[in-house]
Design a protein around this motif. Sequence first.
Motif, PDB file in Angstrom:
ATOM      1  N   VAL A  20       0.877  -1.129   0.018  1.00 38.73           N
ATOM      2  CA  VAL A  20      -0.059  -0.077  -0.017  1.00 38.73           C
ATOM      3  C   VAL A  20       0.840   1.424   0.033  1.00 38.73           C
ATOM      4  CG1 VAL A  20      -1.892   1.231   1.223  1.00 38.73           C
ATOM      5  CG2 VAL A  20      -1.943  -1.210   1.042  1.00 38.73           C
ATOM      6  N   ILE A  21       1.929   1.261   0.710  1.00 42.70           N
ATOM      7  CA  ILE A  21       2.809   2.492   0.899  1.00 42.70           C
ATOM      8  C   ILE A  21       3.537   2.580  -0.330  1.00 42.70           C
ATOM      9  CG2 ILE A  21       4.906   3.401   1.714  1.00 42.70           C
ATOM     10  CD1 ILE A  21       4.316   2.091   4.496  1.00 42.70           C
ATOM     11  N   ASN A  22       3.763   1.825  -1.230  1.00 39.93           N
ATOM     12  CA  ASN A  22       4.266   2.029  -2.502  1.00 39.93           C
ATOM     13  C   ASN A  22       3.290   2.210  -3.643  1.00 39.93           C
ATOM     14  OD1 ASN A  22       7.067   1.768  -1.535  1.00 39.93           O
ATOM     15  ND2 ASN A  22       6.914  -0.517  -1.401  1.00 39.93           N
ATOM     16  N   ASP A  23       2.339   1.506  -3.710  1.00 40.07           N
ATOM     17  CA  ASP A  23       1.189   1.534  -4.878  1.00 40.07           C
ATOM     18  C   ASP A  23      -0.078   1.159  -4.047  1.00 40.07           C
ATOM     19  OD1 ASP A  23       0.077   1.519  -7.069  1.00 40.07           O
ATOM     20  OD2 ASP A  23       0.800  -0.354  -7.920  1.00 40.07           O
ATOM     21  N   PRO A  24      -0.902   2.362  -3.500  1.00 34.94           N
ATOM     22  CA  PRO A  24      -2.031   1.853  -2.912  1.00 34.94           C
ATOM     23  C   PRO A  24      -2.972   1.316  -3.858  1.00 34.94           C
ATOM     24  CG  PRO A  24      -1.660   4.294  -3.107  1.00 34.94           C
ATOM     25  CD  PRO A  24      -0.386   3.490  -3.598  1.00 34.94           C
ATOM     26  N   HIS A  25      -2.918   1.533  -5.107  1.00 34.30           N
ATOM     27  CA  HIS A  25      -4.016   1.056  -6.085  1.00 34.30           C
ATOM     28  C   HIS A  25      -3.344   0.063  -6.862  1.00 34.30           C
ATOM     29  CE1 HIS A  25      -6.278   4.572  -4.672  1.00 34.30           C
ATOM     30  NE2 HIS A  25      -5.278   5.337  -5.132  1.00 34.30           N
TER      31      HIS A  25
ATOM     32  N   SER B  30     -12.568   4.555  -4.329  1.00 35.58           N
ATOM     33  CA  SER B  30     -13.642   4.479  -5.036  1.00 35.58           C
ATOM     34  C   SER B  30     -14.910   3.946  -4.119  1.00 35.58           C
ATOM     35  CB  SER B  30     -13.819   4.267  -6.343  1.00 35.58           C
ATOM     36  OG  SER B  30     -13.471   2.764  -6.533  1.00 35.58           O
ATOM     37  N   TRP B  31     -16.107   4.502  -4.163  1.00 33.09           N
ATOM     38  CA  TRP B  31     -16.976   3.753  -3.382  1.00 33.09           C
ATOM     39  C   TRP B  31     -17.592   2.468  -3.877  1.00 33.09           C
ATOM     40  CZ3 TRP B  31     -18.318   5.462   1.186  1.00 33.09           C
ATOM     41  CH2 TRP B  31     -18.193   6.856   1.510  1.00 33.09           C
ATOM     42  N   TYR B  32     -17.150   2.214  -4.954  1.00 28.46           N
ATOM     43  CA  TYR B  32     -17.719   0.727  -5.457  1.00 28.46           C
ATOM     44  C   TYR B  32     -16.808  -0.195  -4.832  1.00 28.46           C
ATOM     45  CZ  TYR B  32     -13.976   0.254  -9.023  1.00 28.46           C
ATOM     46  OH  TYR B  32     -12.793  -0.005  -9.729  1.00 28.46           O
ATOM     47  N   GLU B  33     -15.400   0.175  -4.740  1.00 30.57           N
ATOM     48  CA  GLU B  33     -14.303  -0.818  -3.952  1.00 30.57           C
ATOM     49  C   GLU B  33     -14.758  -0.890  -2.605  1.00 30.57           C
ATOM     50  OE1 GLU B  33     -10.171  -0.515  -4.911  1.00 30.57           O
ATOM     51  OE2 GLU B  33     -10.685   1.051  -6.326  1.00 30.57           O
ATOM     52  N   LEU B  34     -15.175   0.190  -1.989  1.00 30.06           N
ATOM     53  CA  LEU B  34     -15.490   0.055  -0.582  1.00 30.06           C
ATOM     54  C   LEU B  34     -16.706  -0.602  -0.467  1.00 30.06           C
ATOM     55  CD1 LEU B  34     -15.173   3.862   0.626  1.00 30.06           C
ATOM     56  CD2 LEU B  34     -13.736   1.949   1.452  1.00 30.06           C
ATOM     57  N   ALA B  35     -17.735  -0.597  -1.382  1.00 33.30           N
ATOM     58  CA  ALA B  35     -19.010  -1.245  -1.331  1.00 33.30           C
ATOM     59  C   ALA B  35     -18.590  -2.838  -1.225  1.00 33.30           C
ATOM     60  CB  ALA B  35     -19.866  -0.869  -2.366  1.00 33.30           C
TER      61      ALA B  35
END
Length: 441
Positions: free
Chosen positions: A359-364, A391-396
Amino acid sequence: MSKLTLIIQREFIAKVRNKSFIMMTFLSPLLMVGMGALVFFLMKKNDEKVKEILYVDNSGLFTKVDFTDSETIHYLDYTSFGIKETKKKVEGGDYYGALIIPKQDSLEILAKSIEFYSKDSPGMSIMDALESKIETKIRNEKLNNFGIDIDQINASKIQSDIKMYDFSGEESSKLINGLKIGLGAIAGYMLMMFVMIYGTSVMRSVIEEKTSRIIEVIVSSVKPFQLMMGKIIGNASAGLLQFFIWGVILLIISTVASSIFGVDMVEMQTAKLSPEQIEAAKQAAGSDKMQMVVQELLRLPILKMFILFIFYFLGGYMLYSSLFAAVGAAVDNETDTQQFMLPIMLPLILGVYVGFATVINDPHGSIAVLFSYIPFTSPIVMLMRVPFGVSWYELAISMTLLVVTFVFMVWLAAKIYRVGILMYGKKPTYKDLYKWIKYKG
């Protein structure tokens, strides 16, 4: 009032009335701040100690200018004393170390034949500083031999400052990226610690009631599933109350420290950043450091992070607490829990490692996204990703999977719980747990 509500109240009141709970609720923030201040003070005191290094230059290549003193290192030219006498001085404990530069015909050989002697193992920062000076001098000497003007090379050096924007036109900075990393890492690590603390608290509570035979009286009027859920929710409520109190205390402490004692908040924040981020922070903070930090913090989705922290804390806690409760019901004492604890703890530990590694190097990146979906690691990894924008769809997807998995694990753990709480005198195996899950009585 339902039986489940009564159990929740009983667990909550029993937890918050506990003397150790009350003491740690009010002492933990003070201890955390105290430990942080102590570490910061010790780092400062360690940096204040000047280390004296003797050097013997038999190559004739280096001058006093090449060994410029710094705030923590003082160089002394002992070339006239010779190698033997210089080593004796260091061995006697009067000086930190001795740098021996021999005479060599080739600069390449010279670079690999320099020696450093010290009574104790030298620090990495000391060796990096020495190697940097040696490399710079030898490189400049080679450039001179090639007929290259060093002054022109130095004059050609330039620093770039890339301004960062998103597609909405909002400007970003290196400091805010450092703050995102710090907040995400702290949130993920804290969640792991509290899930472990409160999860094992539920397990110990079940073991205590089982060994005292109180459980036999309780289950005569309450279903095992209700009892397990009551314990989980009651402990979770106590944990949220403790979070709230800690937040208030830490807010008061930070406000008092910054206004009365003049704590340099930027300096404390940049202690965890990379050299590039530290330099950017210092340049940006020339006039009003505190205001800059506040402005950068206000850019972060604080409210969103707080709400998601509560959700993932509850989701992760309930998921793992159901497993801890099942383990507590299956065994007669805490010693027997060791064989079942490792499989439960591994996903939590994996989530922290994956978070810090990816996550620190590439959070996405694909790995970070994948582990923020997996319910056993998503509470930690997703919290680390949230400050960088998710994005909200990832959170969902992540939240839905977590809730569904939690419901399934509670149902599964309840099957073990209803049989295990009345089992005594036998150390259970994984085979026994499987039989309890299949039991339909």
